[in-house]
Design an enzyme around this catalytic site. Structure first.
Site, PDB file in Angstrom:
ATOM      1  N   GLU A 199      18.386  19.844  -7.750  1.00 51.41           N
ATOM      2  CA  GLU A 199      18.102  20.171  -6.354  1.00 51.41           C
ATOM      3  C   GLU A 199      17.233  19.077  -5.739  1.00 51.41           C
ATOM      4  OE1 GLU A 199      14.526  21.363  -8.452  1.00 51.41           O
ATOM      5  OE2 GLU A 199      16.635  21.825  -8.858  1.00 51.41           O
ATOM      6  N   SER A 200      17.489  18.785  -4.469  1.00 55.99           N
ATOM      7  CA  SER A 200      16.690  17.846  -3.692  1.00 55.99           C
ATOM      8  C   SER A 200      16.637  16.469  -4.358  1.00 55.99           C
ATOM      9  CB  SER A 200      15.293  18.430  -3.466  1.00 55.99           C
ATOM     10  OG  SER A 200      14.620  17.743  -2.439  1.00 55.99           O
ATOM     11  N   ALA A 201      15.445  16.001  -4.759  1.00 59.27           N
ATOM     12  CA  ALA A 201      15.343  14.702  -5.428  1.00 59.27           C
ATOM     13  C   ALA A 201      16.122  14.681  -6.733  1.00 59.27           C
ATOM     14  CB  ALA A 201      13.876  14.364  -5.683  1.00 59.27           C
ATOM     15  N   GLY A 203      18.988  15.980  -7.126  1.00 50.72           N
ATOM     16  CA  GLY A 203      20.349  15.641  -6.737  1.00 50.72           C
ATOM     17  C   GLY A 203      20.528  14.146  -6.581  1.00 50.72           C
ATOM     18  N   ILE A 231      22.207  20.797  -5.216  1.00 49.27           N
ATOM     19  CA  ILE A 231      21.648  21.747  -4.255  1.00 49.27           C
ATOM     20  C   ILE A 231      20.725  20.987  -3.310  1.00 49.27           C
ATOM     21  CG2 ILE A 231      20.277  23.842  -3.960  1.00 49.27           C
ATOM     22  CD1 ILE A 231      21.088  24.621  -6.814  1.00 49.27           C
TER      23      ILE A 231
END
EC number: 3.1.1.-
Length: 381
Positions: A199-201, A203, A231
């Site tokens: 998720e986020s970083a 990703g 995500i």
């Protein structure tokens, strides 16, 4: 010493909490998603997260957030594994060796008698490359394992990568190398049923190491992940402009442009030559001739989840369109209506307030169901 910007945010936080509570019971807050409209504590958490993050610096993270994944799992054992539902909880997989770009990695859950064909989720966490694993994420992942354990004889083991952080003095490209190295250790041990989730970083790191594998494949035979789940991936770390969804969703999401820009530049050690790098900023790295040939993307074994009200919305839609994913597999690029950043964890898997005890209800929520369905299909093919 704490930064003045964060100190100001802490001192004014009570005003934000009171104001948010009044709005919650009257006209509604800036977080209109159904899950948050019916959960005051989660709404207050999101409001606090946005307010405090605006003043957060890398130095503040170093002062307040320094737990390793091992200590975080130990502190939250009663919350995450009170009934010993997560086998081999906290067991080490790799050990940190800086000079070899090898981080610690730990099993959140590892099935007993694990075989080479058993499914594995390799998880890379977010946090702007500076924050360590958070309980919010671990609650969602532990729920995910428990859900799979009710529906699969051999649920997926979940491996957590505790990569080095900017707040610890480590900058690009160390994080990418570390995550890729843990993946390569899994491959060297014969595991092949691996889906990478971030998720986020996290990703960003997944896409960065997929690109590195693509480069390696020009000279050597490589093994690709079976699946990829992203995500709310952070795709523009240093080159974003405050336009589009960065401006339109400012105040509607739990993060903001200014904080992201500050931490993104810290990730590359404020090296201006990297601010426009297509290796750092994945949204600038969108050559369809490269990405369309990466097996998980080529075969539709990739899932991208994001929220309608998150600041990353436009860059996610733009990148998935440019690499051909949105056209080829539109059912793999899913937007949660009125959703925020990493909504699966912040909206659908609250770590405060009423806990998720009914997995049958939990798995019907939009992001949870989308991820669960994708993972199950990927594991069983």
């Amino acid at each position: 010493m704490i930064s003045l910007s964060l100190l100001y945010r802490i001192l004014t936080l009570p005003i934000i909490l009171v104001g948010t509570t009044i709005l919650y019971f009257t006209i509604g807050t800036n977080f209109p998603h159904d899950e948050l409209r019916h959960n005051l504590l989660s709404t207050l958490f999101c409001s606090s997260m946005l307010h405090l993050s605006k003043g957060l610096t890398v130095k503040d993270v170093r002062i307040f957030f320094h737990d390793s994944i091992g200590s975080t799992l130990l502190k939250n054992r009663k919350k995450l594994n009170s009934e010993n539902e997560l086998p081999n909880y906290g067991e080490k997989f790799t050990h940190k060796y800086d000079n070899q770009d090898m981080p610690d990695s730990v099993w959140l859950a590892k099935v007993n008698g694990m075989t080479k064909s058993d499914p594995i989720i390799l998880h890379l966490h977010g946090g702007m490359m500076a924050l360590p694993y958070d309980k919010v994420i671990l609650v969602g992942l532990s729920n995910l394992y428990k859900l799979f354990s009710t529906t699969m004889n051999r649920p997926p083991s979940i491996l957590l990568v505790d990569y080095s952080l900017v707040s610890q003095g480590y900058t690009y490209p160390k994080q990418v190398r570390e995550c890729l190295n843990v993946y390569q250790v899994l491959i060297s041990k014969g595991f092949r049923n691996i889906t990478v989730l971030g998720e986020s970083a996290g990703g960003t790191l997944i896409l960065s190491f997929l690109y590195q594998i693509s480069e390696l494949s020009k000279l050597n035979k490589v093994v690709w992940p079976k699946g990829v789940a992203l995500i709310s991936p952070w795709l523009d770390l240093t080159n974003a402009k405050k336009i589009g969804s960065y401006r339109a969703n400012d105040g509607l999401d739990v993060i903001c442009y200014e904080t992201l820009n500050r931490f993104g530049k810290a990730y590359v050690n404020n090296e201006e030559s990297l601010f426009t790098s297509s290796v750092v900023n994945i949204n600038m790295n969108c050559d369809i001739s490269i990405w369309s040939k990466i097996p998980p993307i080529q075969d539709g074994k990739v899932l991208v989840l994001f929220g309608e009200n998150e600041v990353f919305r436009d860059e996610i839609l733009s990148w998935t369109s440019k690499i051909g994913l949105l056209k080829a597999y539109p059912n793999r690029v899913l937007m949660d209506k009125q959703g925020i950043h990493i909504g699966l964890f912040l909206e659908e898997s609250p770590s405060i307030g009423p806990g998720m005890t009914n997995l049958d209800i939990w798995k019907k929520k939009f992001s949870v169901n989308s991820l669960y369905t994708f993972l199950r299909e990927t594991f069983e093919e």
